[in-house]
Design a protein around this motif. Structure first.
Motif, PDB file in Angstrom:
ATOM      1  N   LYS A  85      -5.882   2.883 -13.397  1.00  0.00           N
ATOM      2  CA  LYS A  85      -5.081   2.976 -12.181  1.00  0.00           C
ATOM      3  C   LYS A  85      -5.717   4.007 -11.246  1.00  0.00           C
ATOM      4  O   LYS A  85      -6.113   5.086 -11.690  1.00  0.00           O
ATOM      5  CB  LYS A  85      -3.654   3.413 -12.504  1.00  0.00           C
ATOM      6  N   ILE A  86      -5.837   3.644  -9.979  1.00  0.00           N
ATOM      7  CA  ILE A  86      -6.304   4.590  -8.974  1.00  0.00           C
ATOM      8  C   ILE A  86      -5.321   4.573  -7.806  1.00  0.00           C
ATOM      9  O   ILE A  86      -4.542   3.639  -7.644  1.00  0.00           O
ATOM     10  CB  ILE A  86      -7.737   4.273  -8.489  1.00  0.00           C
ATOM     11  N   LYS A  87      -5.376   5.628  -7.005  1.00  0.00           N
ATOM     12  CA  LYS A  87      -4.522   5.744  -5.816  1.00  0.00           C
ATOM     13  C   LYS A  87      -5.426   5.806  -4.585  1.00  0.00           C
ATOM     14  O   LYS A  87      -5.718   6.889  -4.085  1.00  0.00           O
ATOM     15  CB  LYS A  87      -3.653   6.989  -5.911  1.00  0.00           C
ATOM     16  N   ASP A  97       1.537   7.337  -3.293  1.00  0.00           N
ATOM     17  CA  ASP A  97       1.829   7.083  -4.704  1.00  0.00           C
ATOM     18  C   ASP A  97       1.499   5.670  -5.178  1.00  0.00           C
ATOM     19  O   ASP A  97       1.615   5.373  -6.363  1.00  0.00           O
ATOM     20  CB  ASP A  97       3.308   7.361  -4.990  1.00  0.00           C
ATOM     21  N   ARG A  98       1.074   4.778  -4.272  1.00  0.00           N
ATOM     22  CA  ARG A  98       0.751   3.409  -4.683  1.00  0.00           C
ATOM     23  C   ARG A  98      -0.492   3.407  -5.572  1.00  0.00           C
ATOM     24  O   ARG A  98      -1.497   4.047  -5.252  1.00  0.00           O
ATOM     25  CB  ARG A  98       0.510   2.525  -3.457  1.00  0.00           C
ATOM     26  N   GLU A  99      -0.396   2.642  -6.654  1.00  0.00           N
ATOM     27  CA  GLU A  99      -1.511   2.532  -7.586  1.00  0.00           C
ATOM     28  C   GLU A  99      -1.990   1.088  -7.666  1.00  0.00           C
ATOM     29  O   GLU A  99      -1.188   0.161  -7.541  1.00  0.00           O
ATOM     30  CB  GLU A  99      -1.099   2.978  -8.990  1.00  0.00           C
TER      31      GLU A  99
END
Length: 113
Positions: A8-10, A15-17
């Motif tokens: 997971k990255i932002k 805060d969306r991943e």
């Protein structure tokens, strides 16, 4: 050994991943495969790599360039390269050409999800 992970990255600064397919150092130059997002194109590239591994191509041939990321190809071992100021290929990180095929399959699976 070529290692990769899906993590997971932002990327949006909030805060969306999203899931990202990351090829880890020292082979991060192979992340160029992410430029292939069409499964038909990916399958053609996989077929070409399989054919390459069946031939007696000298390791680190200077004939191969994939998109804008240069590679020195070989039927068994290949290298990511840098192009020096005097336009010569400089080998940087060796990788097993067959392992790259496995990374391509992982990229295909990632795109299908």
């Amino acid at each position: 050994m070529i290692t990769y992970q899906i993590k997971k990255i932002k990327p949006y600064g909030d805060d969306r991943e999203i899931n990202a397919f990351i090829i880890e150092p020292p082979h991060q130059g192979l992340n160029v495969i992410k430029g292939f997002d069409n499964l038909d194109d990916l399958n053609l590239e996989i077929d070409w790599l399989k054919e390459l591994t069946q031939r007696n191509v000298p390791d680190f041939s200077e004939d191969g360039i994939m998109i804008n990321q240069p590679f020195l190809w070989g039927s068994q071992k290949s290298k990511t390269v840098e192009i020096s100021a005097d336009k010569k290929f400089t080998g940087t990180h060796e990788f097993d050409t067959k392992e790259l095929i496995e990374v391509f399959y992982a990229w295909v699976d990632f795109l299908k999800k």
